[in-house]
Design a protein around this motif. Structure first.
Motif, PDB file in Angstrom:
ATOM      1  N   ARG A  90       4.620  80.943 -13.624  1.00  0.00           N
ATOM      2  CA  ARG A  90       5.952  81.935 -13.887  1.00  0.00           C
ATOM      3  C   ARG A  90       4.182  82.571 -14.475  1.00  0.00           C
ATOM      4  NH1 ARG A  90      10.960  81.897 -16.969  1.00  0.00           N
ATOM      5  NH2 ARG A  90      11.825  82.690 -14.753  1.00  0.00           N
ATOM      6  N   THR A  91       4.095  82.640 -15.999  1.00  0.00           N
ATOM      7  CA  THR A  91       3.179  83.205 -16.182  1.00  0.00           C
ATOM      8  C   THR A  91       1.937  84.077 -15.641  1.00  0.00           C
ATOM      9  OG1 THR A  91       3.559  81.544 -18.178  1.00  0.00           O
ATOM     10  CG2 THR A  91       2.341  83.951 -18.459  1.00  0.00           C
ATOM     11  N   ASP A  92       1.337  83.505 -15.039  1.00  0.00           N
ATOM     12  CA  ASP A  92      -0.137  82.783 -13.987  1.00  0.00           C
ATOM     13  C   ASP A  92       0.318  84.022 -13.557  1.00  0.00           C
ATOM     14  OD1 ASP A  92      -1.272  81.782 -15.634  1.00  0.00           O
ATOM     15  OD2 ASP A  92      -1.250  79.953 -14.212  1.00  0.00           O
ATOM     16  N   LEU A  93       1.596  83.915 -12.466  1.00  0.00           N
ATOM     17  CA  LEU A  93       2.464  84.479 -11.252  1.00  0.00           C
ATOM     18  C   LEU A  93       2.592  86.136 -11.684  1.00  0.00           C
ATOM     19  CD1 LEU A  93       3.733  82.347  -9.223  1.00  0.00           C
ATOM     20  CD2 LEU A  93       1.399  83.614  -8.494  1.00  0.00           C
ATOM     21  N   VAL A  94       3.293  86.098 -12.934  1.00  0.00           N
ATOM     22  CA  VAL A  94       4.286  87.406 -13.205  1.00  0.00           C
ATOM     23  C   VAL A  94       2.560  87.995 -13.922  1.00  0.00           C
ATOM     24  CG1 VAL A  94       5.126  88.472 -14.942  1.00  0.00           C
ATOM     25  CG2 VAL A  94       6.316  87.008 -13.143  1.00  0.00           C
ATOM     26  N   MET A  95       1.577  87.857 -14.471  1.00  0.00           N
ATOM     27  CA  MET A  95       0.372  88.549 -15.300  1.00  0.00           C
ATOM     28  C   MET A  95      -0.506  88.882 -13.960  1.00  0.00           C
ATOM     29  SD  MET A  95      -1.317  89.269 -18.163  1.00  0.00           S
ATOM     30  CE  MET A  95      -0.332  87.668 -18.997  1.00  0.00           C
ATOM     31  N   LYS A  96      -0.505  88.225 -12.830  1.00  0.00           N
ATOM     32  CA  LYS A  96      -1.319  88.465 -11.417  1.00  0.00           C
ATOM     33  C   LYS A  96      -0.790  89.895 -10.331  1.00  0.00           C
ATOM     34  CE  LYS A  96      -2.948  86.789  -6.861  1.00  0.00           C
ATOM     35  NZ  LYS A  96      -1.988  87.046  -5.779  1.00  0.00           N
ATOM     36  N   LYS A  97       0.123  89.514 -10.217  1.00  0.00           N
ATOM     37  CA  LYS A  97       0.955  90.833 -10.545  1.00  0.00           C
ATOM     38  C   LYS A  97       1.224  91.705 -11.320  1.00  0.00           C
ATOM     39  CE  LYS A  97       2.457  90.043  -6.560  1.00  0.00           C
ATOM     40  NZ  LYS A  97       2.661  90.942  -5.196  1.00  0.00           N
ATOM     41  N   LEU A  98       0.932  92.064 -12.178  1.00  0.00           N
ATOM     42  CA  LEU A  98       1.245  93.092 -13.213  1.00  0.00           C
ATOM     43  C   LEU A  98      -0.197  93.661 -13.435  1.00  0.00           C
ATOM     44  CD1 LEU A  98       2.469  91.387 -16.386  1.00  0.00           C
ATOM     45  CD2 LEU A  98       3.157  93.309 -14.829  1.00  0.00           C
ATOM     46  N   ILE A  99      -0.966  93.422 -12.899  1.00  0.00           N
ATOM     47  CA  ILE A  99      -2.890  93.182 -12.726  1.00  0.00           C
ATOM     48  C   ILE A  99      -2.519  93.958 -11.099  1.00  0.00           C
ATOM     49  CG2 ILE A  99      -5.309  92.460 -12.320  1.00  0.00           C
ATOM     50  CD1 ILE A  99      -4.414  90.702 -14.207  1.00  0.00           C
TER      51      ILE A  99
END
Length: 528
Positions: free
Chosen positions: A404-413
């Motif tokens: 979750r953390t990685d993918l959400v962060m990626k989306k935010l970027i």
RNA sequence: GGGUCUAUGGCUCAGCCAGGUAGAGCACCGGACUCUUAAUCCGGCUGUCGAGGGUUCAAAUCCCUCUAGACCCGCCA
């Protein structure tokens, strides 16, 4: 408003502290140290309302200090209070202890010296996490050390007058018959079964008998013991109707907030302080209780008691402080669903504080900046904290459950919301993720698939299951739908229903690649 | 019997306690983003701010009355 000067930082807290100071001036009391008090219940699981009492008292302390006075918060645990009922989730074995002081009951979880300290510790732990400093005192020590003995004596000598006043102010008549003091029965250890009927003033001893009592729907059996207790030494406590007054004088308390449920008790105690003990009662403010959201279904397994411990799984300490400092009146129904807006509201206040958001009305701007300062316990950060809308994070967390953390962060970027990964945002994702997992449950959508759609889904599943990553997946999906005479609109909807249990979602091509196309392929296959 | 609080767009509520052009979120609708969907941006959403009176240059906000609902106290701490 324009012709009125702003007090302190413009919040209700400043106004309250100002009133307190004005009153102290009128009374002509020494103001070298202004103590504020908060009473902690020790018989039940402390919820966020109990925290509120202490947090708000601490706010007043901060305001007094801001005005240049010395102040401290006394957190007083009433652990001589008797156990009335067993809280949910606690062992039935506590039954034998009903009616005893909570400080005399062993901790069922074996981590503190008593049941009472276990409960108090939960609350103190909450205060610690919020950064609230306090001086902890407990009833057991207070009475054992005889700190209230002067007051007890004076009150018992005037018990007739007090009994009449209680009847006049509250309609409660029992203290016209009995004395407002409960000794702990030396025979059976219970406190709620004793009835005091005579005070021997010379010896400072009280005569009592232990008999059956009804507390709520519970019957608690007394043992029939009859004895005398020394009020300066033996264990026992004043009734609530007079105990605050005794404590206020003994500890020199100048401020205490109270919930409306104990309004009558405060009224009586104010009178006792002023007229019997000759100690001008502390300044007060009354607040409403926090209630559970009515009618809303909150899962029983999650529990609908809002404690600081559970709140902090989903929201920051500052979101609690904001809830408690933004105002003192109103705010009746409270639930975890208030967390997202409080999180976002804190961020808005921060932006106002740092001048990113302009408020036209200067008085309101001052007030909002002031609120921000109190939420930070008057120790504000130097710079803006990175932030992303909590609601957006919930949305994204609902979609990405693994990594979750990685993918959400990626989306935010990708979205351009963030430039780089930030540790503070990771914490936010964790909290929003917990929230999404526990509360933001979507009702399951019934997936209706006709034959044409089935065929299209099959093609898509095969494509996704292949070894090569398809080019332009978004468009390919569109083509598959058209080729099979399925309305693209409906096809996409069904895909969202299968993958996310919702009718809509993020752009599906890139999304499928994000969560893994082989996995999606399997999921689709299970619907064929 | 006594007391407190609440009433604001379709929904949930903020704003009231230090009066200055009525807000947010969600929902829904429309537009932009290479004909579906998210996000983002823009626009929309018909509010007698429960009713009536009063104070004021100005009231959702202060005062009084009323209505409806909730809660607390009248066991106990």
């Amino acid at each position: 408003m324009s012709e009125q000067s702003i007090i302190g930082k413009g919040t209700w807290i400043d106004k309250l502290a100002h009133e307190l100071l004005e009153r102290e001036k009128t009374l002509g009391r020494n103001t070298d140290l202004l103590r504020v008090e908060s009473g902690l219940g020790a018989s039940g699981v402390p919820h966020i309302g109990s925290l509120g009492d202490a947090v708000r008292a601490y706010g007043v302390k901060l305001a007094l200090e801001n005005f240049g006075y010395k102040s401290e918060l006394i957190a007083y645990s009433d652990d001589l209070d008797g156990l009335r009922k067993i809280p949910e989730g606690f062992p039935d074995s506590l039954k034998e202890h009903l009616g005893k002081s909570v400080s005399a009951i062993p901790d069922p979880f074996d981590c503190h010296d008593s049941y009472g300290m276990h409960m108090s510790s939960l609350l103190l732990e909450g205060l610690d996490k919020l950064g609230i400093k306090y001086d902890f005192r407990r009833a057991k020590d207070t009475y054992e050390k005889g700190l209230l003995k002067e007051q007890i004596h004076t009150i018992l000598e005037n018990s007739k007058k007090i009994g009449e006043k209680i009847s006049e102010l509250t309609g409660q008549e029992k203290f016209q018959q009995y004395l407002p003091y409960f000794p702990v029965c030396t025979n059976c250890d219970k406190i709620y079964t004793t009835e005091s009927f005579e005070y021997i003033s010379d010896e400072k001893k009280i005569k009592y008998r232990c008999k059956d009592a009804t507390i709520g729907s519970q019957n608690i059996n007394g043992c029939g013991h009859e004895a005398e207790a020394d009020v300066t030494k033996d264990l026992g406590k004043l009734a609530w109707k007079v105990e605050f007054a005794a404590r206020w004088q003994a500890f020199d308390i100048r401020f205490e907030a109270y919930g409306k449920d104990i309004m009558d008790s405060v009224k009586v105690n104010d009178w006792v302080a002023d007229e019997i003990l000759k100690f001008p009662h502390p300044h007060h403010v009354k607040y409403e209780m926090f209630l559970d959201k009515g009618g809303k279904k909150i899962s029983k397994s999650l529990g609908n008691v809002v404690t600081s411990q559970t709140w902090l799984k989903y929201g920051s300490p500052k979101s609690i402080l904001l809830l408690l400092y933004k105002r003192i009146s109103g705010a009746r129904e409270l639930g975890f669903e208030d967390i997202p807006s409080l999180m976002d509201e804190y961020n808005e206040l921060e932006n106002i504080f740092f001048g990113k958001i302009k408020i036209e009305n200067p008085a309101k701007e001052t007030k909002m900046k002031g609120l921000y300062e109190y939420v930070n316990l008057l120790n504000t950060p130097k710079t803006l904290t990175p932030y992303v809308s909590y609601r957006l994070l919930i949305e994204l967390s609902r979609i990405f459950k693994e990594k979750r953390t990685d993918l959400v962060m990626k989306k935010l970027i990708d979205y351009g919301v963030l430039k780089n990964s930030e540790p503070q945002i990771e914490d936010l994702i964790t909290m929003a993720g917990n929230y999404a997992d526990d509360f933001d449950l979507q009702e399951k959508v019934d997936v209706q698939i006709d034959d044409a759609t089935k065929k299209a889904l099959g093609e898509l599943a095969d494509l996704l299951g292949a070894d090569d990553e398809p080019d332009d997946l978004q468009n390919t999906i569109y083509q598959i739908a058209k080729k099979n005479n399925v309305q693209p609109k409906d096809f996409f909807k069904i895909l969202y229903q299968i993958i996310l249990s919702t009718n809509r979602g993020p752009k599906i091509g890139p999304f499928i690649l994000d969560i893994g196309r082989k996995k999606v392929s399997q999921t689709l296959a299970s619907y064929l």
